[in-house]
Structure formats: C-alpha cells, structure tokens
Design a protein around this motif. Structure first.
Motif, mmCIF file in Angstrom:
data_model
loop_
_atom_site.group_PDB
_atom_site.id
_atom_site.type_symbol
_atom_site.label_atom_id
_atom_site.label_comp_id
_atom_site.label_asym_id
_atom_site.label_seq_id
_atom_site.Cartn_x
_atom_site.Cartn_y
_atom_site.Cartn_z
ATOM 1 N N GLU A 1 0.834 -1.196 -0.091
ATOM 2 C CA GLU A 1 -0.088 0.029 -0.060
ATOM 3 C C GLU A 1 0.722 1.222 -0.002
ATOM 4 O OE1 GLU A 1 -3.566 2.312 2.348
ATOM 5 O OE2 GLU A 1 -3.139 0.265 3.073
ATOM 6 N N ALA A 2 1.839 1.265 0.935
ATOM 7 C CA ALA A 2 2.870 2.398 1.031
ATOM 8 C C ALA A 2 3.554 2.783 -0.494
ATOM 9 C CB ALA A 2 3.754 2.127 2.013
ATOM 10 N N ILE A 3 4.024 1.730 -1.239
ATOM 11 C CA ILE A 3 4.607 2.141 -2.357
ATOM 12 C C ILE A 3 3.489 2.165 -3.422
ATOM 13 C CG2 ILE A 3 4.494 -0.503 -3.370
ATOM 14 C CD1 ILE A 3 7.530 1.972 -3.509
ATOM 15 N N VAL A 4 2.463 1.862 -3.476
ATOM 16 C CA VAL A 4 1.415 2.202 -4.359
ATOM 17 C C VAL A 4 1.224 3.633 -4.302
ATOM 18 C CG1 VAL A 4 -1.028 2.167 -5.099
ATOM 19 C CG2 VAL A 4 0.442 0.095 -4.924
ATOM 20 N N ARG A 5 0.882 4.051 -3.133
ATOM 21 C CA ARG A 5 0.508 5.605 -2.808
ATOM 22 C C ARG A 5 1.648 6.473 -2.936
ATOM 23 N NH1 ARG A 5 -4.238 6.192 -0.641
ATOM 24 N NH2 ARG A 5 -5.094 4.228 0.678
ATOM 25 N N ALA A 6 2.970 5.971 -2.980
ATOM 26 C CA ALA A 6 3.973 7.037 -3.115
ATOM 27 C C ALA A 6 4.286 7.066 -4.407
ATOM 28 C CB ALA A 6 5.308 6.231 -2.582
ATOM 29 N N VAL A 7 4.029 6.308 -5.321
ATOM 30 C CA VAL A 7 4.150 6.158 -6.883
ATOM 31 C C VAL A 7 3.129 7.437 -7.344
ATOM 32 C CG1 VAL A 7 4.136 5.077 -8.840
ATOM 33 C CG2 VAL A 7 5.395 4.108 -7.121
ATOM 34 N N PHE A 8 1.914 7.158 -6.835
ATOM 35 C CA PHE A 8 0.883 7.912 -7.419
ATOM 36 C C PHE A 8 1.099 9.189 -6.860
ATOM 37 C CE2 PHE A 8 -2.054 3.943 -7.995
ATOM 38 C CZ PHE A 8 -1.934 3.891 -9.387
ATOM 39 N N SER A 9 1.623 9.600 -5.776
ATOM 40 C CA SER A 9 2.043 10.828 -5.186
ATOM 41 C C SER A 9 2.981 11.464 -5.952
ATOM 42 C CB SER A 9 2.552 10.955 -3.813
ATOM 43 O OG SER A 9 3.848 10.317 -3.800
ATOM 44 N N GLU A 10 3.833 11.026 -6.875
ATOM 45 C CA GLU A 10 4.695 11.546 -7.686
ATOM 46 C C GLU A 10 3.994 12.075 -8.912
ATOM 47 O OE1 GLU A 10 7.931 12.479 -6.867
ATOM 48 O OE2 GLU A 10 7.334 11.537 -4.646
ATOM 49 N N SER A 11 2.991 11.250 -9.442
ATOM 50 C CA SER A 11 2.364 11.620 -10.726
ATOM 51 C C SER A 11 0.633 11.138 -10.583
ATOM 52 C CB SER A 11 3.082 11.034 -11.917
ATOM 53 O OG SER A 11 2.355 11.134 -12.914
ATOM 54 N N LYS A 12 -0.233 12.126 -11.162
ATOM 55 C CA LYS A 12 -1.367 11.862 -11.195
ATOM 56 C C LYS A 12 -1.755 10.972 -12.442
ATOM 57 C CE LYS A 12 -2.254 14.036 -7.452
ATOM 58 N NZ LYS A 12 -2.489 13.297 -6.227
ATOM 59 N N SER A 13 -0.823 10.951 -13.512
ATOM 60 C CA SER A 13 -1.116 10.424 -14.857
ATOM 61 C C SER A 13 -0.335 8.966 -14.882
ATOM 62 C CB SER A 13 -0.595 11.392 -15.840
ATOM 63 O OG SER A 13 0.708 11.516 -15.732
ATOM 64 N N ILE A 14 0.635 8.767 -14.122
ATOM 65 C CA ILE A 14 1.162 7.251 -14.082
ATOM 66 C C ILE A 14 0.144 6.404 -13.745
ATOM 67 C CG2 ILE A 14 2.117 7.132 -12.091
ATOM 68 C CD1 ILE A 14 4.925 6.448 -13.444
ATOM 69 N N HIS A 15 0.510 5.090 -14.420
ATOM 70 C CA HIS A 15 -0.181 3.949 -14.124
ATOM 71 C C HIS A 15 0.551 2.799 -13.092
ATOM 72 C CE1 HIS A 15 -3.813 4.490 -16.964
ATOM 73 N NE2 HIS A 15 -3.524 5.494 -16.110
ATOM 74 N N ILE A 16 0.140 1.947 -12.646
ATOM 75 C CA ILE A 16 0.991 0.799 -11.975
ATOM 76 C C ILE A 16 0.200 -0.498 -12.438
ATOM 77 C CG2 ILE A 16 1.721 -0.076 -9.746
ATOM 78 C CD1 ILE A 16 1.409 2.644 -8.408
ATOM 79 N N LEU A 17 1.091 -1.673 -12.717
ATOM 80 C CA LEU A 17 0.861 -2.871 -12.633
ATOM 81 C C LEU A 17 1.554 -3.551 -11.864
ATOM 82 C CD1 LEU A 17 -0.573 -5.049 -14.093
ATOM 83 C CD2 LEU A 17 1.551 -5.424 -15.747
ATOM 84 N N ILE A 18 0.731 -4.272 -10.816
ATOM 85 C CA ILE A 18 1.200 -5.207 -10.047
ATOM 86 C C ILE A 18 1.181 -6.774 -10.461
ATOM 87 C CG2 ILE A 18 1.220 -6.111 -7.466
ATOM 88 C CD1 ILE A 18 1.878 -3.038 -7.714
ATOM 89 N N VAL A 19 2.451 -7.383 -10.710
ATOM 90 C CA VAL A 19 2.280 -8.749 -11.073
ATOM 91 C C VAL A 19 2.681 -9.618 -9.607
ATOM 92 C CG1 VAL A 19 3.415 -10.416 -12.410
ATOM 93 C CG2 VAL A 19 3.032 -8.206 -13.317
#
Length: 242
Positions: free
Chosen positions: A18-36
């Motif tokens: 949860e912390a890494i997801v929130r940290a990535v999204f806090s850097e950019s509103k337009s970036i996406h994340i794929l968790i495998v």
C-alpha cells in the motif's frame, strides 16, 4: 509522466504494497501501476484489490498461480503494457529500495533527453547503497564490473533493477527469447538492448535496502547471473543481436 506504467512484481509484500502504491501515485497523477503478484500467501494481491477502487483505471493487477521468477513477471508486464500502448515502461521493486521520487528523473532521461533506456544507477558516481552489509555491496559492485568486462557494455550498474524503457525497445527485442528468470534477467535485458544499439543512459540514484519484508536474493539467483553472462556473450557472437 503521461503514457507511463510502472511494473512492480510482488511476492509477500503485504508490509510494503500500500505504501509503495501511494508513493508512486503521489509523484504523478497520470502514471499507472501494474502489480504482478505470484500468489503471495500473505495477501498482497488482496491488498491491491482493496486499493483499486480508490485508484480506478490506474492501478492494475495480474495474478499468477505460483512463484515463477522475476524475469517472467516482467515479461508478462511488458507484453501487457505493449498491448495497452504505454510509451514508457518502468521496472521497480516494491520494497522502497528504489525511490519513487526518482521515477521522474528516469522518465525525463527518455522522454526529454532522448534515451531509449534509462537506468537508476547505484554505481555511476561511486557506491550509492544504504543499509547493505559490506559483503553484499562488494558482491553487487564486482558483479557489475564483471558483467561490464565480459559483455563490453559501458554501463556501471549492469545488474540494476530500476529501469525505464521506451516502448520501441520492448517492441524490438524478442521477449520470447529472453532466457533468464532471476536477477540475470536484468543483465540480459540490458545486453539485448545494447546489441540493438539503442541509447542507454544511467541516472545516479541512492539505493536503500528494504526495512520491511524479506529479500528474495538467493545463491541460485547469484549463480545464474555469474555463469549465465558468459554463455549469453558466447551465444551473441554466433547468433547475432537476437
């Protein structure tokens, strides 16, 4: 960071996810994340699902039935990303060893400065590693020097796992022929990119060892990296750039 996706492979990362997801999204509103996720028994995938409503359309999850290796997780992610037409694709760990604040710098190296692959480098300006025992620092540093010597690549951190690709690189490489599944996968991807004469740049970063969860590094992974490099180089001499 428009048209960009960060691929994060996971296995038992419930303490970090949860912390890494929130940290990535806090850097950019337009970036996406794929968790495998490799069927983590600690509930990592369930934690991702719980976050998907909050980050609808931006947080994606692919679940695999078993632990099947870092390399195959990334190959799955690369193919998924190409089908969805992302222009920039990142590799990143879930444990905060890669600082989300550096994503923009890797992105700029490709999107603005013209690199085809940008590498978050621990060894470009000395040794920028925090919280590793000296034995592991030396092993990693010497491994990169060894790979550089054998392959001829002018890359200081050949084993780095914090990388941004332009989609053209992933489209050009024959991903079905990528052999390695452990950390040697990182070396092989750089080597194949180098053979195709794409522009590779290193961006200095500070690598901080995980404070939560357990490392996935093993002696088998190290052996694959050490002995696999020689066979990879020899095969390239006879089979060309594929």
């Amino acid at each position: 960071m428009k048209d960009a996706v960060v691929i994060i492979p996971t296995y038992n990362e419930i303490e970090n996810i949860e912390a890494i997801v929130r940290a990535v999204f806090s850097e950019s509103k337009s970036i996406h994340i794929l968790i495998v996720d490799d069927n983590s028994p600690d509930g990592t995938a369930e934690a991702v699902k719980a976050l998907q409503n909050e980050f609808e359309g931006k947080l994606h999850l692919k679940q695999r039935s078993k632990k099947a290796g870092l390399g195959t997780a990334y190959i799955l992610g690369f193919n998924w990303s190409l089908v969805r037409h992302y222009n920039y694709v990142f590799e990143m760990d879930a444990d905060f060893s890669h600082n989300p604040k550096d994503l923009q710098r890797l992105y700029n190296a490709c999107a603005i400065d013209g690199a085809d692959m940008s590498i978050g480098s621990r060894y470009l300006t000395g040794v920028n590693v925090v919280n590793w025992p000296m034995s592991r620092v030396l092993m990693s540093y010497m491994a990169s020097k060894y790979v550089r010597l054998i392959t001829g690549m002018a890359i200081n951190d050949t084993t780095a796992g914090f990388v941004c690709y332009k989609r053209e690189v992933l489209e050009t490489l024959n991903l079905r022929k990528i052999k390695f599944i452990g950390y040697a996968f990182q070396i092989e991807m750089k080597f194949k990119t180098y053979l195709k004469q794409f522009k590779i740049v290193e961006v200095p970063v500070i690598f901080t060892d995980r404070t939560k969860g357990e490392s996935k590094l093993s002696s088998g992974i190290i052996s694959e990296a050490v002995f696999g490099v020689i066979s990879m180089k020899i095969k390239s001499l006879f089979k060309g750039k594929d």
